[in-house]
Design a protein around this motif. Structure first.
Motif, short mmCIF file in Angstrom:
data_model
loop_
_atom_site.label_atom_id
_atom_site.label_comp_id
_atom_site.label_asym_id
_atom_site.label_seq_id
_atom_site.Cartn_x
_atom_site.Cartn_y
_atom_site.Cartn_z
N ARG A 1 0.84 -1.20 0.00
CA ARG A 1 0.00 0.00 0.00
C ARG A 1 0.87 1.25 0.00
NH1 ARG A 1 -5.70 -0.19 3.12
NH2 ARG A 1 -6.42 -2.20 2.37
N HIS A 2 0.35 2.29 -0.63
CA HIS A 2 1.05 3.57 -0.64
C HIS A 2 0.25 4.57 0.18
CE1 HIS A 2 3.90 2.17 -3.66
NE2 HIS A 2 2.87 1.64 -4.32
N TYR A 3 0.94 5.37 0.94
CA TYR A 3 0.31 6.31 1.85
C TYR A 3 0.77 7.73 1.52
CZ TYR A 3 -0.31 1.91 4.40
OH TYR A 3 -0.62 0.63 4.74
N ASP A 4 -0.13 8.70 1.73
CA ASP A 4 0.26 10.10 1.52
C ASP A 4 0.75 10.72 2.84
OD1 ASP A 4 -2.09 10.27 2.91
OD2 ASP A 4 -3.21 11.36 1.35
N PHE A 5 1.18 9.83 3.75
CA PHE A 5 1.77 10.26 5.02
C PHE A 5 2.79 9.19 5.41
CE2 PHE A 5 -1.94 7.66 5.82
CZ PHE A 5 -1.54 6.78 6.81
N THR A 6 3.59 9.48 6.39
CA THR A 6 4.57 8.51 6.85
C THR A 6 3.89 7.50 7.76
OG1 THR A 6 6.34 10.15 6.75
CG2 THR A 6 6.75 8.16 8.06
N PRO A 7 3.80 6.24 7.34
CA PRO A 7 3.09 5.25 8.18
C PRO A 7 3.82 4.99 9.49
CG PRO A 7 4.15 4.18 6.30
CD PRO A 7 4.29 5.65 6.08
N PRO B 1 4.07 -1.91 6.75
CA PRO B 1 4.39 -0.58 6.22
C PRO B 1 5.13 0.31 7.21
CG PRO B 1 2.12 -1.17 5.71
CD PRO B 1 2.63 -2.20 6.67
N GLY B 2 4.78 0.19 8.50
CA GLY B 2 5.44 1.02 9.50
C GLY B 2 6.92 0.69 9.63
N GLN B 3 7.23 -0.59 9.57
CA GLN B 3 8.62 -1.03 9.64
C GLN B 3 9.32 -0.91 8.29
OE1 GLN B 3 9.98 -4.72 11.13
NE2 GLN B 3 9.36 -4.34 13.23
N GLY B 4 8.51 -0.97 7.23
CA GLY B 4 9.10 -1.02 5.90
C GLY B 4 9.85 -2.31 5.67
N ALA B 5 9.30 -3.42 6.16
CA ALA B 5 10.01 -4.71 6.07
C ALA B 5 9.00 -5.85 6.08
CB ALA B 5 10.98 -4.86 7.24
N TYR B 6 9.44 -6.99 5.55
CA TYR B 6 8.67 -8.23 5.66
C TYR B 6 9.04 -8.89 6.99
CZ TYR B 6 7.57 -8.07 0.62
OH TYR B 6 7.11 -7.72 -0.62
#
Length: 424
Positions: free
Chosen positions: A130-136, A340-345
């Motif tokens: 997912r893409h967010y228009d804010f920093t998750p 998304p918050g971690q930016g990792a699997y």
């Protein structure tokens, strides 16, 4: 445990299998102990036969009034020697069993070789990031903002690696577990079970947590162990059993708390609820005939994947490399969900085929239809999935710019139709 007959017949193959695990060759030590034990057994049998023969001769001499002093002395001497031989056989057997019990399972040929998780191979992915228009945000910031995750209170109660889950977030956590149980029991054919959370030594031995990984477990003063996963009691439901082939496969699912000391995790994932001493999982366990275990493995992975698909969570499936595969596993697939918050699997499910490894430890067998002999079962286990990690993934994936979290559609019936969790 390993097939001793196979080690005798193919010691080089066994050593090669252990080398893939990063271990030194051990067949020579195993075969030495095995040979000494077998020689002790043979000597004991010969002494038993001679004692029986001498005892019979003593009886005959007594009936005829002949002296039997020499024979009686021989029997007394044989008794002492037999006691020593029995002790030697027992001691060698225990040493051999301890050695075998400390060796990991043989890996499947297709498992990639590599020292650690860096050598794992990605097989497929599902969904899109997912893409967010804010920093998750990460889950702990989201959960605290929602008033649903309280790490400070947990620290006062129990120390680090615990969390108090409250309010709407607790309801969401419960909804996730109910959804998973319903899916696996009603659609995937798993029998729902509520097993004990406290088990005996031999139960943990049967699934491979003991003796090697005792420090990873919690033990009570009364000698019970808190289960690290429902795999332990569920798999042991067939311990010491001889099943009929027509009963197979058996499939069990359970939602339980799990308890792990995380002895080797110092400094890892210390913030948040990714790595806790107490957490919850919905577990899947299958018991089947060897000919169907690979097919059952693929089926189990698909059942775990369906949970993530219905939750709308992006994930990938990886096969673990030799250096990352668990002690009891023949082959393992991990499902890694995107946070998304971690930016990792991060791993959310691990599905393993243990082959006959656990069945040998548990003495779990089956009898093929129309045959007298028995064979060892194959057992499989997997997370279907980790409830706490699913909560993390939902919070991070469905977060909104105002700190609220959208409820996935599949969970809304479990929350009375609620579509959104907002900060309190």
């Amino acid at each position: 445990m390993h097939d001793l007959r196979w080690i005798r017949e193919a010691p080089d193959d066994f050593d090669a299998a252990m080398t893939r695990r990063g271990l030194a060759s051990s067949s020579a030590q195993i075969l030495d102990l095995d040979g000494r034990r077998r020689r002790a057994q043979t000597a004991l049998q010969e002494m038993q036969a001679r004692r029986n023969e001498a005892s019979k001769a003593i009886g005959q001499k007594k009936r005829t009034g002949e002296p039997a002093d020499e024979l009686m002395a021989e029997v007394a001497e044989l008794k002492e020697k037999m006691t020593a031989a029995e002790e030697e056989e027992r001691s060698l057997g225990e040493e051999l069993e301890a050695l075998l019990a400390g060796l990991p399972n043989v890996l499947a040929p297709e498992v990639p070789d590599g020292p650690d998780e860096s050598a794992n191979e990605t097989l497929r992915t599902w969904g899109e990031k997912r893409h967010y228009d804010f920093t998750p945000k990460e889950h702990f910031d989201l959960g605290e903002g929602l008033g649903g995750l309280d790490f400070e209170a947990a620290a006062k109660l129990s120390g680090s690696r615990f969390v108090v889950v409250k309010g709407q977030v607790a309801r969401l956590h419960r909804a996730l577990a109910q959804f998973m149980l319903d899916l696996h029991s009603q659609e995937h054919g798993y029998l729902e079970v509520q097993p004990p959370l406290l088990v005996r030594d031999q139960v943990l031995f049967g699934t491979g947590q003991l003796p090697k990984f005792g420090e990873d477990q919690f033990r009570t003063e009364e000698g019970f162990w808190l289960i690290p996963t429902a795999e332990v009691p569920l798999t042991n439901l067939v311990a010491e059993a001889i099943l009929n082939e027509s009963e197979l496969p058996l499939r069990f699912t359970a939602h339980t708390p799990c308890f792990r000391s995380e002895a080797g995790a110092a400094g890892r994932d210390t913030r948040g609820m990714l790595r806790q001493h107490q957490f919850e999982k919905v577990e899947l366990v299958s018991v089947t005939a060897p000919e169907h275990s690979e097919e059952e493995h693929q089926r189990m992975v698909a059942c775990a994947e369906e949970v993530l698909k219905r939750l709308g969570l992006h994930y990938r499936v990886v096969v673990l490399a030799s250096g990352d595969t668990g002690f009891t596993a023949h082959k393992t697939y991990d499902l890694e969900v995107w946070l998304p918050g971690q930016g990792a699997y991060r791993e959310i499910s691990s599905c393993s085929n243990t082959g006959a490894f656990q069945a040998r430890r548990m003495r779990a067998r089956f009898r093929q239809d129309g045959e007298k002999g028995t064979r060892f079962l194959h057992s499989l286990n997997g997370s279907g999935v980790a409830v706490g990690r699913a909560l993390i993934a939902v919070l991070e994936t469905y977060q909104q710019s105002d700190g609220s979290v959208e409820v996935p559609e599949v969970l809304r019936p479990y929350l009375g139709g609620q579509e959104r969790i907002a900060p309190s």
